[in-house]
Motif scaffolding. Structure first.
Motif, PDB file in Angstrom:
ATOM      1  N   GLU A 302    -116.351  70.659 -83.449  1.00  0.00           N
ATOM      2  CA  GLU A 302    -117.373  70.030 -84.271  1.00  0.00           C
ATOM      3  C   GLU A 302    -116.869  69.658 -85.662  1.00  0.00           C
ATOM      4  OE1 GLU A 302    -120.142  69.146 -83.014  1.00  0.00           O
ATOM      5  OE2 GLU A 302    -120.004  70.237 -81.120  1.00  0.00           O
ATOM      6  N   GLY A 303    -115.773  70.244 -86.081  1.00  0.00           N
ATOM      7  CA  GLY A 303    -115.213  69.874 -87.377  1.00  0.00           C
ATOM      8  C   GLY A 303    -115.805  70.588 -88.568  1.00  0.00           C
ATOM      9  N   TYR A 304    -116.468  71.743 -88.346  1.00  0.00           N
ATOM     10  CA  TYR A 304    -117.093  72.450 -89.458  1.00  0.00           C
ATOM     11  C   TYR A 304    -116.191  73.527 -90.023  1.00  0.00           C
ATOM     12  CZ  TYR A 304    -121.734  70.696 -90.346  1.00  0.00           C
ATOM     13  OH  TYR A 304    -122.776  69.926 -90.768  1.00  0.00           O
ATOM     14  N   GLY A 305    -116.128  73.534 -91.383  1.00  0.00           N
ATOM     15  CA  GLY A 305    -115.543  74.638 -92.108  1.00  0.00           C
ATOM     16  C   GLY A 305    -116.673  75.527 -92.571  1.00  0.00           C
ATOM     17  N   LEU A 306    -116.663  75.911 -93.858  1.00  0.00           N
ATOM     18  CA  LEU A 306    -117.714  76.750 -94.412  1.00  0.00           C
ATOM     19  C   LEU A 306    -118.652  75.885 -95.241  1.00  0.00           C
ATOM     20  CD1 LEU A 306    -115.548  79.811 -95.521  1.00  0.00           C
ATOM     21  CD2 LEU A 306    -116.484  79.267 -93.262  1.00  0.00           C
ATOM     22  N   ALA A 307    -119.738  75.439 -94.625  1.00  0.00           N
ATOM     23  CA  ALA A 307    -120.750  74.567 -95.243  1.00  0.00           C
ATOM     24  C   ALA A 307    -120.215  73.182 -95.584  1.00  0.00           C
ATOM     25  CB  ALA A 307    -121.354  75.213 -96.484  1.00  0.00           C
ATOM     26  N   LEU A 308    -119.042  72.865 -95.135  1.00  0.00           N
ATOM     27  CA  LEU A 308    -118.472  71.521 -95.258  1.00  0.00           C
ATOM     28  C   LEU A 308    -117.923  71.126 -93.896  1.00  0.00           C
ATOM     29  CD1 LEU A 308    -116.523  71.843 -98.645  1.00  0.00           C
ATOM     30  CD2 LEU A 308    -118.662  70.597 -98.270  1.00  0.00           C
ATOM     31  N   GLU A 310    -115.678  68.142 -91.430  1.00  0.00           N
ATOM     32  CA  GLU A 310    -114.657  67.090 -91.405  1.00  0.00           C
ATOM     33  C   GLU A 310    -115.114  65.989 -90.456  1.00  0.00           C
ATOM     34  OE1 GLU A 310    -110.368  66.664 -89.306  1.00  0.00           O
ATOM     35  OE2 GLU A 310    -110.517  68.323 -90.751  1.00  0.00           O
ATOM     36  N   VAL A 311    -115.067  64.738 -90.920  1.00  0.00           N
ATOM     37  CA  VAL A 311    -115.432  63.597 -90.077  1.00  0.00           C
ATOM     38  C   VAL A 311    -114.324  62.553 -90.138  1.00  0.00           C
ATOM     39  CG1 VAL A 311    -117.909  63.963 -90.425  1.00  0.00           C
ATOM     40  CG2 VAL A 311    -116.664  62.409 -91.938  1.00  0.00           C
ATOM     41  N   ASP A 312    -114.258  61.726 -89.108  1.00  0.00           N
ATOM     42  CA  ASP A 312    -113.275  60.636 -89.107  1.00  0.00           C
ATOM     43  C   ASP A 312    -113.903  59.325 -88.647  1.00  0.00           C
ATOM     44  OD1 ASP A 312    -113.610  61.043 -86.394  1.00  0.00           O
ATOM     45  OD2 ASP A 312    -111.560  61.702 -86.021  1.00  0.00           O
ATOM     46  N   ASN A 313    -115.247  59.256 -88.719  1.00  0.00           N
ATOM     47  CA  ASN A 313    -115.939  58.045 -88.269  1.00  0.00           C
ATOM     48  C   ASN A 313    -117.013  57.602 -89.250  1.00  0.00           C
ATOM     49  OD1 ASN A 313    -117.781  60.091 -87.868  1.00  0.00           O
ATOM     50  ND2 ASN A 313    -118.340  59.492 -85.786  1.00  0.00           N
ATOM     51  N   PHE A 314    -116.826  57.954 -90.534  1.00  0.00           N
ATOM     52  CA  PHE A 314    -117.820  57.593 -91.540  1.00  0.00           C
ATOM     53  C   PHE A 314    -117.368  56.379 -92.347  1.00  0.00           C
ATOM     54  CE2 PHE A 314    -120.300  58.178 -95.502  1.00  0.00           C
ATOM     55  CZ  PHE A 314    -121.567  58.256 -94.956  1.00  0.00           C
ATOM     56  N   GLY A 322    -117.136  66.747 -96.247  1.00  0.00           N
ATOM     57  CA  GLY A 322    -118.404  66.661 -96.958  1.00  0.00           C
ATOM     58  C   GLY A 322    -119.572  67.156 -96.146  1.00  0.00           C
ATOM     59  N   HIS A 323    -120.725  66.553 -96.397  1.00  0.00           N
ATOM     60  CA  HIS A 323    -121.953  66.976 -95.711  1.00  0.00           C
ATOM     61  C   HIS A 323    -123.004  65.885 -95.869  1.00  0.00           C
ATOM     62  CE1 HIS A 323    -124.755  69.813 -93.892  1.00  0.00           C
ATOM     63  NE2 HIS A 323    -123.780  70.712 -93.826  1.00  0.00           N
ATOM     64  N   SER A 333    -125.778  61.674 -98.356  1.00  0.00           N
ATOM     65  CA  SER A 333    -124.416  61.899 -97.851  1.00  0.00           C
ATOM     66  C   SER A 333    -123.478  62.116 -99.027  1.00  0.00           C
ATOM     67  CB  SER A 333    -123.940  60.724 -96.994  1.00  0.00           C
ATOM     68  OG  SER A 333    -123.845  59.535 -97.757  1.00  0.00           O
ATOM     69  N   MET A 334    -122.531  63.019 -98.834  1.00  0.00           N
ATOM     70  CA  MET A 334    -121.506  63.330 -99.824  1.00  0.00           C
ATOM     71  C   MET A 334    -120.195  63.543 -99.073  1.00  0.00           C
ATOM     72  SD  MET A 334    -121.183  66.750-102.273  1.00  0.00           S
ATOM     73  CE  MET A 334    -120.556  67.772-100.906  1.00  0.00           C
ATOM     74  N   PHE A 335    -119.328  62.558 -99.126  1.00  0.00           N
ATOM     75  CA  PHE A 335    -118.050  62.659 -98.430  1.00  0.00           C
ATOM     76  C   PHE A 335    -116.906  62.277 -99.357  1.00  0.00           C
ATOM     77  CE2 PHE A 335    -120.734  62.325 -94.581  1.00  0.00           C
ATOM     78  CZ  PHE A 335    -120.249  63.435 -93.910  1.00  0.00           C
ATOM     79  N   PHE A 336    -115.775  62.987 -99.195  1.00  0.00           N
ATOM     80  CA  PHE A 336    -114.636  62.761-100.081  1.00  0.00           C
ATOM     81  C   PHE A 336    -113.331  62.979 -99.332  1.00  0.00           C
ATOM     82  CE2 PHE A 336    -116.156  67.111-100.483  1.00  0.00           C
ATOM     83  CZ  PHE A 336    -115.011  67.891-100.371  1.00  0.00           C
TER      84      PHE A 336
END
Length: 388
Positions: A302-308, A310-314, A322-323, A333-336
């Protein structure tokens, strides 16, 4: 001659930025119209600096008051990362471990009844791999406390803790209670003291402590009636609940899982801290190792760390951290990208909901537009570095 050449390229860059201002304003308005958005606020960070903030549309649809980038939004699930950040500070200080028994931390047994001998850890809770679910709700810890509820077993899935992923809001309302038990301070006050004040952010979880004039009204679209309904419950006062507050148990009153109220500008500053591995504007909130732990996948599929996550399709196929958030009709949305040193925040206080590859289409489209206009385009501007 060298100074003249440098000034020449500086003028080109400034001219490009001036043109970009018009492009951004027009582009965001066009996207807003596509989704019937009430308002959209946005911020772009590049190399640890905010290079653009803005807003279009309305703060209040009834009065037609304009939205601005300093208005406060209840940002929903992006709030979870503030809770995890505060707990990681305690991990750094050696007060707790990510592999501690979560039941010991929260003060009542936390065990999946199908696997009573398997420890559910803090790491599992913060990464949604705890096997806990929201079937009983998540705004009262009684729902999972075997000393309070006969139905507590329904709050667990049938698989072994740590083996699978399921997004769960209850995880983080319990995590907020743990923070209170460990610090002997009310959740909202501790977050303000340890994260918001050091970063000079005018935000918070306690609605009663904030300037209500700054709140952006939130609207949910009713598809049957084809119009927007104001959601005043998003900013309901909490004074009565606080008057009967039990530290370490009443914590869901502040919704550690989704109750942060913050402007898009201040959220961008917070994002920049995570983008820069724990430091922003000379203030260090977390050590680099801790931030990398938060950003590293635990739930690998699913790509989850700790409350953040990882995505590769945004934004294209870029690896981003982000999240997102969704509540009452608000979408955020907040992605970096720590590698490319940019980040984008987008919040709408109401829009017609559509999805694009698992993401809210509006926030994704605005983020891609801002990236193409303000990150990618600037790379095309030639900058003289003193060579021939």
């Amino acid at each position: 001659m060298k100074n003249k050449v440098t000034l020449f390229f500086l003028f080109i860059l400034l001219g490009h930025l001036a043109i970009a201002q018009d492009i951004v304003a027009d582009g965001i308005k066009s996207i807003a119209e596509k989704y019937n958005a009430i308002g959209i606020a946005y911020a772009v960070v590049k190399k640890n600096k905010i290079i653009k903030t803005g807003a279009i549309g309305y703060k209040n649809l009834e009065t037609k008051e304009s939205l601005n980038s300093e208005n406060l939004f209840r940002i929903a699930s992006i709030s979870k990362s503030f809770t995890a950040t505060a707990l990681m500070q305690l991990v750094e200080n050696g007060e707790i471990s990510l592999d501690d028994d979560f039941g010991d931390l929260v003060g009542f047994p936390v065990r999946n009844p199908a696997f009573p001998d398997q420890v559910i850890t803090l790491r599992m809770v913060l990464s949604h791999t705890s096997s806990i679910n929201d079937a009983n709700g998540y705004f009262n810890l009684d729902v999972i406390n075997p000393n309070k509820s006969l139905d507590w077993r329904k709050s667990y899935n049938s698989y072994s803790p740590g083996t699978q992923y399921e997004y769960c809001n209850l995880n983080f309302n319990m995590a907020g209670a743990v923070l209170e038990r460990l610090t002997d301070k009310r959740f909202d006050q501790y977050i303000k003291q340890q994260i918001l004040d050091p970063l000079n952010l005018d935000a918070g979880y306690c609605v009663d402590s904030l300037d209500s004039e700054r709140f952006a009204y939130i609207y949910e679209y009713d598809r049957e009636l084809e119009h927007f309904k104001i959601q005043s419950a998003a900013y309901n006062p909490r004074s009565e609940e606080i008057s009967n507050y039990e530290l370490g148990y009443s914590t869901p009153v502040f919704s550690p899982t989704g109750g942060m109220k913050i402007s898009v500008t201040d959220l961008a500053k917070y994002m920049a801290m995570h983008l820069n591995y724990g430091k922003y504007a000379g203030k260090r909130i977390l050590q680099k190792k801790s931030v990398k732990t938060m950003q590293t996948k635990v739930a690998h599929k699913e790509g989850y760390g700790l409350a953040l996550c990882e995505v590769d399709n945004f934004i294209g196929n870029k690896k981003l951290i982000g999240h997102t958030g969704s509540a009452y009709g608000l979408y955020s949305s907040m992605f970096f990208s720590p590698e490319e040193k940019f980040g984008i925040v987008v919040i709408t206080n109401g829009a017609v909901l559509k999805y694009d590859n698992g993401h809210v289409a509006l926030t994704k489209e605005v983020s891609n537009f801002l990236y193409n206009s303000l990150i990618e385009k600037l790379r095309e501007v030639p900058i003289n570095k003193g060579g021939k």
